[in-house]
Design a protein around this motif. Structure first.
Motif, mmCIF file in Angstrom:
data_model
loop_
_atom_site.group_PDB
_atom_site.id
_atom_site.type_symbol
_atom_site.label_atom_id
_atom_site.label_comp_id
_atom_site.label_asym_id
_atom_site.label_seq_id
_atom_site.Cartn_x
_atom_site.Cartn_y
_atom_site.Cartn_z
ATOM 1 N N ASN A 1 4.181 7.952 3.367
ATOM 2 C CA ASN A 1 3.150 7.427 2.112
ATOM 3 C C ASN A 1 4.277 7.827 1.154
ATOM 4 O OD1 ASN A 1 0.463 6.747 2.850
ATOM 5 N ND2 ASN A 1 0.323 9.061 4.119
ATOM 6 N N THR B 1 4.263 7.828 10.092
ATOM 7 C CA THR B 1 3.419 7.404 8.785
ATOM 8 C C THR B 1 3.994 8.502 7.750
ATOM 9 O OG1 THR B 1 1.457 6.271 9.662
ATOM 10 C CG2 THR B 1 1.722 6.200 7.660
ATOM 11 N N VAL C 1 2.008 5.671 -5.125
ATOM 12 C CA VAL C 1 1.645 4.128 -5.735
ATOM 13 C C VAL C 1 1.546 3.734 -7.199
ATOM 14 C CG1 VAL C 1 -0.599 2.660 -5.413
ATOM 15 C CG2 VAL C 1 0.886 3.916 -3.448
ATOM 16 N N LYS D 1 0.650 -1.143 -0.083
ATOM 17 C CA LYS D 1 -0.549 0.023 -0.094
ATOM 18 C C LYS D 1 0.904 1.212 0.096
ATOM 19 C CE LYS D 1 -3.769 -2.382 1.258
ATOM 20 N NZ LYS D 1 -3.126 -3.326 0.828
ATOM 21 N N GLY D 2 2.545 1.201 -0.470
ATOM 22 C CA GLY D 2 3.041 1.945 -0.385
ATOM 23 C C GLY D 2 2.845 2.946 0.790
ATOM 24 N N GLN D 3 2.753 2.429 2.136
ATOM 25 C CA GLN D 3 2.912 2.955 3.499
ATOM 26 C C GLN D 3 4.304 2.210 4.295
ATOM 27 O OE1 GLN D 3 -0.775 3.258 5.303
ATOM 28 N NE2 GLN D 3 -1.309 5.338 4.869
ATOM 29 N N ASN E 1 0.432 -1.339 -4.817
ATOM 30 C CA ASN E 1 1.618 -1.433 -3.772
ATOM 31 C C ASN E 1 2.502 -0.079 -4.151
ATOM 32 O OD1 ASN E 1 0.378 -2.867 -2.380
ATOM 33 N ND2 ASN E 1 1.000 -4.439 -3.888
ATOM 34 N N HIS E 2 4.061 -0.057 -3.582
ATOM 35 C CA HIS E 2 5.042 0.784 -3.985
ATOM 36 C C HIS E 2 5.962 0.301 -4.655
ATOM 37 C CE1 HIS E 2 8.003 3.775 -3.199
ATOM 38 N NE2 HIS E 2 8.767 2.720 -3.497
ATOM 39 N N THR F 1 5.499 2.967 8.334
ATOM 40 C CA THR F 1 5.362 3.956 9.933
ATOM 41 C C THR F 1 6.842 3.726 10.568
ATOM 42 O OG1 THR F 1 3.107 3.233 10.451
ATOM 43 C CG2 THR F 1 4.703 4.129 11.886
ATOM 44 N N GLY G 1 8.327 10.374 -1.533
ATOM 45 C CA GLY G 1 7.529 10.640 -0.119
ATOM 46 C C GLY G 1 8.244 9.605 0.553
#
Ligand code: BGC
Length: 382
Positions: A125, A123, A128, A114-116, A133-134, A118, A172
């Protein structure tokens, strides 16, 4: 006297400037040779192609756009040079490429769900760019940027140092990341890739190299007859979007078992979509060890991959579909090339149980991979 010194200084300065501006150079030291030519221009910057040659018939060509290896000639068992990597004939095609042919991949090679992720409670981002996804550093990853390049030549090795500053927030990612990738061709028919990086904020990093190999020669059919061995007792099963589930599964008695040599094609139909997984390399302890070995029976060429990384992505070129025209007008169809990408596990930033991929200020990221070639007539590099 003063005037004379000034004049000498001026002449010296002119000579240095002339050397600096020189676009096409040839150098030879011992058996090693290096040639630099102008390959085009993009983003207002000049792209150079470096040709590195050793005394044993191995020739590597690379460009400072994406750190891409455009050609890799290895003598086959009859001494005939075979270009064993897929690629294109022009810079424009590399700019438009969506297969990552020959490139340095980063800041995070492979997928982040999900391209995320932490980090220290914050978090981030990311772009994507692959379904949900990334993938491979985002829309403009390290494969699409212009690197600074500095060649070197010694009697026993020749290479190019590539450097790039990935700015805080690029695609990001947090932190200004200074990256250095050194490609070296040795007399032992090795292409060495040394990766280094430092950051000014905590970030995540996973650099790799994305050559598609075909030891019969680029465009000369598929790779299903190549005999592959991967030194891994486990692999990472993935979900339908190719994100690891978190399980480490034994390869034993499955189509993923390459602990002894198997042809790539012998069991590929048992794997939905083809091979596109990370194998968990045995003996991960920060030291170099043999990760994989591939032999192609017709050319007699063998490639060994040594690495200090915990995993290797074996990708069997499943998404190649013949739509792009590669070098010498040859089209690349499904399974016409395979990648062996040494790396950390995909989606590690979201898997605390996987080996860590966080780089902090004051630390140095440093990893090494070697692709070593030999063939019937090349006893030295066996
Ligand atoms: C990935 C594939 C992807 C390919 C892009 C590989 O590293 O594992 O899933 O399609 O890169 O060319």
């Amino acid at each position: 006297m003063m005037k004379h010194t000034k004049r000498l200084f001026f002449l010296g300065l002119m000579a240095v400037m002339a050397l600096g501006c020189q676009e096409n150079t040839n150098k030879k030291t011992g058996k090693m040779e290096m040639k630099k030519i102008n390959y085009g221009e993009t983003d207002g910057k000049t792209i150079y192609q470096y040709t590195l040659a050793n005394g044993n018939g191995m020739v590597v060509k690379l460009i400072n756009f994406g750190g891409i290896v455009t050609n890799l000639f290895v003598p086959d068992e009859n001494g005939k040079p075979v270009d064993v990597v897929l690629g294109y004939d022009s810079l424009q095609q590399y700019i438009e490429d969506s297969s990552y042919f020959g490139a340095i991949v980063g800041r995070y090679g492979n997928r982040i769900a999900k391209g995320q992720f932490t980090l220290d409670g914050q978090t981030f981002n990311l772009a994507v760019n692959n379904g949900p996804n990334h993938l491979h550093g985002g829309i403009k990853g390290f494969n699409k940027v212009v690197w600074d390049s500095d060649p070197f030549i010694f009697p026993e090795k020749v290479g190019v140092v590539l450097t790039y500053l990935s700015k805080n927030g690029e695609e990001g990612y947090p932190g200004n990341l200074k990256v250095k990738v050194t490609y070296t061709l040795t007399n032992d028919n090795e292409l060495k890739i040394d990766y280094e990086a430092t950051t000014d904020k905590p970030t995540v990093i996973n650099l790799t190299h994305h050559s598609y190999f075909n030891l019969k020669g680029a465009g000369n059919g598929d790779i299903l007859d190549h005999q592959l061995q991967i030194m891994a007792d486990d692999y990472l099963p993935v979900d339908p979007t190719l994100i690891p589930t978190g399980e480490l599964r034994a390869v034993k008695q499955s189509a993923m078992d390459f602990t002894t040599p198997h042809s790539i094609g012998s069991r590929i139909k048992q794997v939905e979509g083809g091979y596109d997984h990370t194998w968990v390399l045995n003996d991960y302890n920060g030291k170099m060890r043999l990760g994989a070995k591939v032999t192609e029976p017709a050319s007699g060429i063998t490639m060994k991959v040594f690495t200090d990384q915990p995993g290797i992505q074996f990708y069997s070129g499943n998404f190649l579909d013949g739509t792009v025209t590669g070098k010498n007008g040859k089209r690349y169809f499904k399974h016409f090339g395979f990648c062996l990408e040494t790396q950390h596990y995909p989606d590690s930033p979201n898997h605390p149980e996987f080996p860590p991929v966080v780089l902090k200020p004051g630390e140095k990221y440093e990893t090494h991979t070697v692709y070593q070639f030999s063939s019937g007539n090349n006893t030295k590099a066996k």
